[in-house]
Design a protein around this motif. Structure first.
Motif, PDB file in Angstrom:
ATOM      1  N   SER A 123       0.824  -1.206   0.000  1.00 20.06           N
ATOM      2  CA  SER A 123       0.000   0.000   0.000  1.00 20.06           C
ATOM      3  C   SER A 123       0.858   1.256   0.000  1.00 20.06           C
ATOM      4  O   SER A 123       0.411   2.312  -0.458  1.00 20.06           O
ATOM      5  CB  SER A 123      -0.916   0.005   1.221  1.00 20.06           C
ATOM      6  N   ARG A 130      -1.734  -1.883   5.904  1.00 14.96           N
ATOM      7  CA  ARG A 130      -2.329  -2.705   4.854  1.00 14.96           C
ATOM      8  C   ARG A 130      -3.293  -1.893   3.994  1.00 14.96           C
ATOM      9  O   ARG A 130      -3.681  -0.784   4.339  1.00 14.96           O
ATOM     10  CB  ARG A 130      -3.071  -3.897   5.483  1.00 14.96           C
ATOM     11  N   PHE A 131      -3.677  -2.476   2.861  1.00 13.36           N
ATOM     12  CA  PHE A 131      -4.720  -1.879   2.032  1.00 13.36           C
ATOM     13  C   PHE A 131      -6.048  -1.929   2.784  1.00 13.36           C
ATOM     14  O   PHE A 131      -6.322  -2.905   3.491  1.00 13.36           O
ATOM     15  CB  PHE A 131      -4.874  -2.660   0.722  1.00 13.36           C
ATOM     16  N   PRO A 132      -6.901  -0.925   2.602  1.00  5.64           N
ATOM     17  CA  PRO A 132      -8.256  -1.024   3.167  1.00  5.64           C
ATOM     18  C   PRO A 132      -8.978  -2.264   2.655  1.00  5.64           C
ATOM     19  O   PRO A 132      -9.734  -2.908   3.377  1.00  5.64           O
ATOM     20  CB  PRO A 132      -8.937   0.266   2.691  1.00  5.64           C
ATOM     21  N   GLN A 133      -8.703  -2.617   1.391  1.00  2.00           N
ATOM     22  CA  GLN A 133      -9.229  -3.848   0.800  1.00  2.00           C
ATOM     23  C   GLN A 133      -8.146  -4.422  -0.101  1.00  2.00           C
ATOM     24  O   GLN A 133      -7.630  -3.728  -0.983  1.00  2.00           O
ATOM     25  CB  GLN A 133     -10.498  -3.581  -0.009  1.00  2.00           C
ATOM     26  N   THR A 134      -7.792  -5.681   0.123  1.00  2.00           N
ATOM     27  CA  THR A 134      -6.710  -6.293  -0.645  1.00  2.00           C
ATOM     28  C   THR A 134      -7.040  -6.300  -2.131  1.00  2.00           C
ATOM     29  O   THR A 134      -8.129  -6.755  -2.525  1.00  2.00           O
ATOM     30  CB  THR A 134      -6.473  -7.738  -0.182  1.00  2.00           C
ATOM     31  N   PRO A 135      -6.156  -5.806  -2.990  1.00  4.97           N
ATOM     32  CA  PRO A 135      -6.413  -5.832  -4.432  1.00  4.97           C
ATOM     33  C   PRO A 135      -6.604  -7.263  -4.923  1.00  4.97           C
ATOM     34  O   PRO A 135      -5.858  -8.173  -4.537  1.00  4.97           O
ATOM     35  CB  PRO A 135      -5.149  -5.209  -5.030  1.00  4.97           C
ATOM     36  N   GLU A 136      -7.583  -7.446  -5.757  1.00  6.80           N
ATOM     37  CA  GLU A 136      -7.885  -8.783  -6.267  1.00  6.80           C
ATOM     38  C   GLU A 136      -6.692  -9.344  -7.033  1.00  6.80           C
ATOM     39  O   GLU A 136      -6.096  -8.668  -7.870  1.00  6.80           O
ATOM     40  CB  GLU A 136      -9.114  -8.726  -7.182  1.00  6.80           C
ATOM     41  N   ASP A 140      -1.445  -9.085  -0.019  1.00  6.19           N
ATOM     42  CA  ASP A 140      -1.143  -7.817   0.657  1.00  6.19           C
ATOM     43  C   ASP A 140       0.072  -8.048   1.552  1.00  6.19           C
ATOM     44  O   ASP A 140       0.010  -8.795   2.517  1.00  6.19           O
ATOM     45  CB  ASP A 140      -2.346  -7.366   1.485  1.00  6.19           C
TER      46      ASP A 140
END
Length: 250
Positions: A123, A130-136, A140
């Motif tokens: 991130s 961490r990312f707020p939502q893990t990239p597909e 992460d």
């Protein structure tokens, strides 16, 4: 610094054997206001965990190539040294489609999707969040790395004469990174205990040398400043004084 060091991982071990608590990499992000300071001990811990992630979780082997799509950053330094510890070739800005793995920041996720192997995303948020939502389609880094062991043992010791890093059309063995770091340190006038402020990115050998390999090779330390354009003269002067900077690379 030890004259018998043949790889960047050796240089880090020598830093640990010296004054391991002194600042080794200090990072400023003048967009977010972040400041992170890593001693040799702290950096070595991040390197061990990252190397464990590479080898034990992602299955990387000596000679595999990882496309590194990251800026000059304290976490990038950890990744480069982890590659050295595992024998993985760090291809700076390399083509993800031609790489065995890829590690990327948030701004190059789409480009990184071209890699058919393991993909890791950072991130680059303050304090390694961490990312707020893990990239597909990505691991992460901030989620995966904390659970890795604090020590690392490679399946096989990396060969100092094997390819270790590629950048801007040049390829270096691990031994050449050490020698190149020492040569660059001489060119910058650095010696043991010196502290370099670098505003260079990691997309060239000159940026990598100033921002990591030269200070490490001579027992010095580095202050990374990003992005370069955000650093006005007043801030630069004040920061240089507070960080006890002795040398500059712009």
């Amino acid at each position: 610094m030890n004259t018998t060091d043949r790889t960047p991982a050796d240089l880090l071990r020598s830093a640990l054997a010296g004054d391991s608590g002194r600042p080794l990499v200090t990072y400023y992000d003048d967009t977010s206001g972040e400041r992170v300071e890593l001693s040799a001990v702290t950096l070595a811990n991040w390197v061990a965990k990252t190397a464990g992630l590479l080898q034990d979780e992602l299955g990387a082997e000596p000679g595999d190539r990882i496309a590194v799509l990251l800026p000059a950053h304290w976490q990038t330094a950890a990744w480069l040294l982890a590659c050295s510890a595992t024998g993985v070739v760090a291809d700076i800005g390399g083509d993800p489609a031609a790489a065995d793995l890829v590690v990327t920041g948030p701004d190059r996720l789409e480009e990184a999707r071209a890699c058919s192997g393991e993909r890791v995303a950072l991130s680059l948020r303050p304090l390694g969040a961490r990312f707020p939502q893990t990239p597909e389609g990505f691991t992460d880094y901030a989620v995966a790395v904390p659970g890795q062991p604090d020590t690392f043992a490679p399946w096989e010791e990396p060969d100092p004469d094997a390819p270790a890093l590629a950048v801007d059309g040049r390829e270096f063995t691990a031994a050449e990174l050490v020698a190149g770091g020492r040569e660059s340190a001489r060119g910058l006038g650095m010696s043991a205990g010196d502290r370099l402020m670098s505003t260079r990115d990691y997309d060239s050998w000159e940026g990598l040398a100033a921002g990591l390999y030269a200070p490490l090779a001579v027992g010095g330390s580095v202050v990374l400043c990003r992005p370069a354009g955000a650093l006005d003269q007043r801030t630069r002067t004040r920061r240089a004084e507070s960080e006890h900077v002795t040398h500059f690379a712009d």
